[in-house]
Enzyme design. Structure first.
Site, PDB file in Angstrom:
ATOM      1  N   LEU A 462       0.833  -1.196   0.000  1.00  0.00           N
ATOM      2  CA  LEU A 462       0.000   0.000   0.000  1.00  0.00           C
ATOM      3  C   LEU A 462       0.869   1.248   0.000  1.00  0.00           C
ATOM      4  O   LEU A 462       1.827   1.351   0.772  1.00  0.00           O
ATOM      5  CB  LEU A 462      -0.913   0.033   1.233  1.00  0.00           C
ATOM      6  N   ASP A 463       0.527   2.176  -0.862  1.00  0.00           N
ATOM      7  CA  ASP A 463       1.097   3.514  -0.754  1.00  0.00           C
ATOM      8  C   ASP A 463       0.511   4.144   0.507  1.00  0.00           C
ATOM      9  O   ASP A 463      -0.601   3.809   0.916  1.00  0.00           O
ATOM     10  CB  ASP A 463       0.728   4.324  -1.997  1.00  0.00           C
ATOM     11  N   LYS A 464       1.246   5.044   1.121  1.00  0.00           N
ATOM     12  CA  LYS A 464       0.745   5.654   2.359  1.00  0.00           C
ATOM     13  C   LYS A 464      -0.201   6.820   2.075  1.00  0.00           C
ATOM     14  O   LYS A 464      -1.377   6.775   2.399  1.00  0.00           O
ATOM     15  CB  LYS A 464       1.914   6.137   3.227  1.00  0.00           C
ATOM     16  N   THR A 465       0.335   7.835   1.431  1.00  0.00           N
ATOM     17  CA  THR A 465      -0.420   9.078   1.262  1.00  0.00           C
ATOM     18  C   THR A 465      -1.531   8.910   0.241  1.00  0.00           C
ATOM     19  O   THR A 465      -1.295   8.542  -0.902  1.00  0.00           O
ATOM     20  CB  THR A 465       0.525  10.211   0.811  1.00  0.00           C
ATOM     21  N   ALA A 662      -1.747  -1.197  -4.037  1.00  0.00           N
ATOM     22  CA  ALA A 662      -2.771  -0.153  -4.036  1.00  0.00           C
ATOM     23  C   ALA A 662      -2.099   1.198  -3.986  1.00  0.00           C
ATOM     24  O   ALA A 662      -1.290   1.470  -3.097  1.00  0.00           O
ATOM     25  CB  ALA A 662      -3.706  -0.326  -2.842  1.00  0.00           C
TER      26      ALA A 662
END
Length: 773
Positions: A462-465, A662
């Site tokens: 997962l990307d964070k932002t 994602a």
């Protein structure tokens, strides 16, 4: 003609409904000079041919020789598609209502997906084809007739049934033989003319489809004196085909329902007057008025009015969203409150809804791994069963003194169940039902390969932002690190650079209350450095606005600055530093908020057995804080885009690992491409995200990924059930025949009954909902 001059033409064929017709068309076209590729979308009844433009007339003529009616025409996006009812094995049924079918061709990603994406959706883009994108258009309603290839009207079929029953009763009560024969032949003629026509066509092309097998079986049954049974079998077969076609049309109706979400007309301002126009006639920048309770017909931006909009048709979320001047609205959504006026931003064939429909049509043409296996299996299954039928007719009489007529009859029974139609139709019906159910929930899946592969996914990166967090950090502080410079002036420089950056923390600096009165300064030689920040010259001096890692690389991180940075990072703050060529001048802190759905979604993923990892370009301490708050298993920070891609590739070294990614579909593009399944978050209204991701989540709700996994696992279960049903029923019946217990009646029920069972089972996925997930 060189390959570069080839083009792709979309041809709608109403009679093309299952692999029976696909095989016929392949035999007729694949060896034709000038034809280089054939792609079949059975659920939409569309054949896409890559060909030399000079042979298009020959292609259309070859299709007509089979007995099919090809259509091609340029038109606009459909308002509805009801389609004619065509049975799986080639029977045309009741008339169709008018409607257009809009077919587009986009090229699927060619990424390896560890061998899982080697599907039939060929990428012609690498060969330089020019594309003739033909849009097909429906004809007017067709009157039922026999000679024209349309199923006999109800009175024909009913009369055939009465005659078949009469022949049966005559046999039971020992009536006149001539009456039994005449009524049986009449019943076969009324109910089976179309089957014979299609069967003879199939035999001419060397294809033993169900029409050919049924024609042979019924003819031989008549020749050996089984008059009543031959008549009743043909009537039951035709009736069962009609029932099966109705079941298949439920799947098509589910997809067509998406096309009917947007209204046919809208109210447009023309020369100062409000007029009703067809949506296909409305140009970009037109002013459209939408009354309360109306569906919005086109994508646009509100220029007047306040309202709430139900975006469930696009996002799957039923909670209405407040909209005001400047906000974007989408075709197919519902204006629930006030009257609004909007400026059109996309034509009818380019709205978000239209792109979703196009992608679903594309997805139907991409064969899932199970479907490719079934297609391969079926090519060997039918000839093997035909050989078994021949052996059954010959060996017992020759070697064991069996009665010829008895074993010929048993062989005819085997012929009827030789067609693998139930097996072959089970996979596309199931996959399309799953794709449609997902689209209703705001999950746009780009092909059955991803829907089916989802059940194996055991890692999600997962990307964070913007994925786990809101993606809208706010500035929480500003620390002056160089007392020798004027804070007001350096702050103005930072805001000037931040205003030119698209990084969320930079936007937080530019949009902070402290920056409200700042007039940005001119910036020369502006440059964005991936994963590091931005730089530019202000009043001739070079300035940097970026991460602490960049400061370290530039040699500007002294001990005091490092201590300040470490302390801020320990508190889970995101940092941006303003630097000149000598030292760090300002330190900005910003904080992002977790999305409400993130914790619940990650907990659900873990219950489903999926490990999670954050891949972020932010500082390790910040990423660790987000991982701890959200429950993510692992966190990796300070990654450049290509390093995220490398991290996913490392997870994929184990062949048993299927990795999802994602992200927002833009700066995460390399990682999304590397992953087995790429999820684009918040794709609504985004051309890039919809067209490049494997799965596009139409809103920013991370809970849609566990929903996708649950749907994928349900789809897998249904596929296994359908294959087991189709093969199991055939196997049981073959054993009954070998034991001498089979009959032609039973064969019809076994063949068509199996088809109805698998279709009905596949249609269950249409009822799948987020609540079930």
């Amino acid at each position: 003609m060189s390959e570069q001059q080839n083009r792709v033409t979309a041809i709608r064929i109403e009679q093309m409904d299952c692999p029976t017709e696909e095989r016929l068309l392949r035999k007729a076209l694949e060896k034709k000079p000038g034809v280089t590729d054939l792609r079949f979308n059975l659920m939409s009844r569309v054949l896409s041919v890559t060909h030399d433009p000079a042979v298009l007339d020959d292609i259309m003529s070859a299709i007509r020789k089979i007995g099919f009616t090809p259509e091609l025409n340029q038109g606009s996006i459909p308002r509805s598609v009801t389609g004619s009812h065509t049975g799986c094995c080639g029977h045309d049924h009741s008339g169709r209502e008018g409607g257009d079918e809009h077919v587009t061709h986009r090229h699927a990603s060619n990424k390896d997906h560890q061998g899982q994406n080697d599907h039939d959706h060929h990428d012609h883009g690498g060969h330089g084809h020019s594309h003739d994108i033909s849009l097909t258009q429906g004809q007017s309603e067709v009157s039922p007739n026999i000679a024209g290839g349309v199923l006999p009207g109800w009175w024909h079929l009913a009369l055939a049934g009465v005659l078949a029953l009469g022949s049966e009763l005559t046999h039971w009560f020992s009536g006149p033989t001539w009456l039994m024969v005449v009524t049986a032949v009449a019943a076969v003629a009324l109910a089976g003319t179309d089957t014979y026509r299609k069967g003879l066509t199939a035999l001419r092309y060397g294809d033993l489809n169900i029409n050919a097998l049924m024609s042979i079986a019924v003819t031989c049954a008549l020749l050996i004196g089984q008059w009543p049974e031959a008549a009743m079998v043909m009537v039951l077969f035709t009736l069962s085909e009609w029932i099966e076609a109705k079941s298949l049309d439920r799947t098509r109706a589910a997809v067509s329902g998406l096309m009917n979400l947007a209204p046919d007309t809208v109210t447009v301002q023309v020369n100062g007057q409000w007029q009703v126009q067809e949506v296909s006639q409305v140009a970009v920048d037109s002013l459209v008025r939408v009354a309360p309770g109306e569906r919005i017909g086109l994508d646009g931006s509100i220029v007047r009015g306040f309202t709430t909009v139900n975006q469930a048709p696009i996002t799957g979320e039923s909670v209405p969203v407040d909209k005001q001047s400047g906000d974007t609205v989408f075709a197919g959504t519902i204006n629930e409150a006030g009257e609004i006026e909007m400026q059109v931003t996309a034509t009818a064939d380019n709205t978000t809804l239209a792109r979703i429909i196009h992608q679903i049509e594309e997805a139907q043409a991409v064969k899932a791994p199970t479907q490719r296996f079934v297609d391969t299996f079926s090519r060997y299954y039918t000839p093997a069963v035909v050989v078994l039928a021949i052996l059954l007719a010959v060996i017992p009489p020759l070697l064991f003194g069996g009665q010829w007529l008895y074993w010929i009859y048993q062989a005819l029974v085997v012929l009827i169940i030789a067609c693998p139609c139930a097996l072959v139709i089970s996979t596309p019906v199931t996959v399309v039902s799953g794709l449609t159910a997902a689209a209703r929930m705001g999950i746009l899946i780009k092909g059955g390969v991803y829907l089916e592969q989802g059940h194996r996914m055991n890692w999600l990166a997962l990307d964070k932002t913007g994925t786990i967090t809101q993606g809208r950090p706010v500035q929480t502080g500003m620390t002056v690190l160089d007392e020798g410079m004027q804070a007001a002036q350096t702050h103005k420089i930072a805001v000037s650079l931040a205003a030119r950056s698209d990084h969320p923390v930079s936007r937080a600096i530019a949009q902070a209350p402290q920056a409200a009165d700042v007039v940005p300064l001119p910036v020369d030689a502006f440059l964005a450095v991936a994963g590091r920040g931005v730089q530019g010259r202000v009043d001739g001096q070079l300035w940097y606005l970026g991460s602490p890692v960049w400061a370290q690389e530039l040699g500007l991180m002294d001990a005091a600055t490092n201590d300040t940075v470490v302390q801020a990072q320990t508190n889970g703050q995101s940092l941006v530093l303003l630097m000149n060529e000598r030292n760090v001048v300002l330190l900005f802190t910003a904080a992002d908020q977790l999305k409400d759905s993130s914790i619940q979604a990650i907990e659900r993923l873990h219950r489903l057995g999926v490990n999670t990892v954050i891949l972020s370009g932010d500082n390790q301490a910040v990423v660790d804080a987000i991982a701890k708050s959200s429950g993510v298993t692992e966190a990796r920070a300070q990654l450049l885009p290509q390093e995220k891609q490398q991290a996913i590739a490392a997870l994929q070294k184990d062949d048993r690992t299927v990795v999802g990614m994602a992200g927002d579909g833009m700066n995460d593009a390399p990682a999304l491409a590397q992953a087995n399944i790429g999820f684009a978050m918040g794709a609504m209204g985004s051309d890039t995200a919809i067209e490049t991701a494997d799965v596009a989540l139409m809103d920013d709700n991370l809970m849609k990924i566990p929903t996708f996994l649950a749907l994928s696992r349900s789809t897998r279960r249904v596929l296994v059930q359908n294959i087991s049903l189709a093969l199991g029923i055939k196997a049981v019946f073959l054993v009954l025949v070998l034991l001498g217990l089979g009959s032609m009646w039973m064969a019809v029920f076994a063949d068509v009954g199996a088809s109805l069972l698998v279709v009905a089972n596949g249609l269950r996925l249409l009822r799948f909902s987020q609540r079930e997930a």
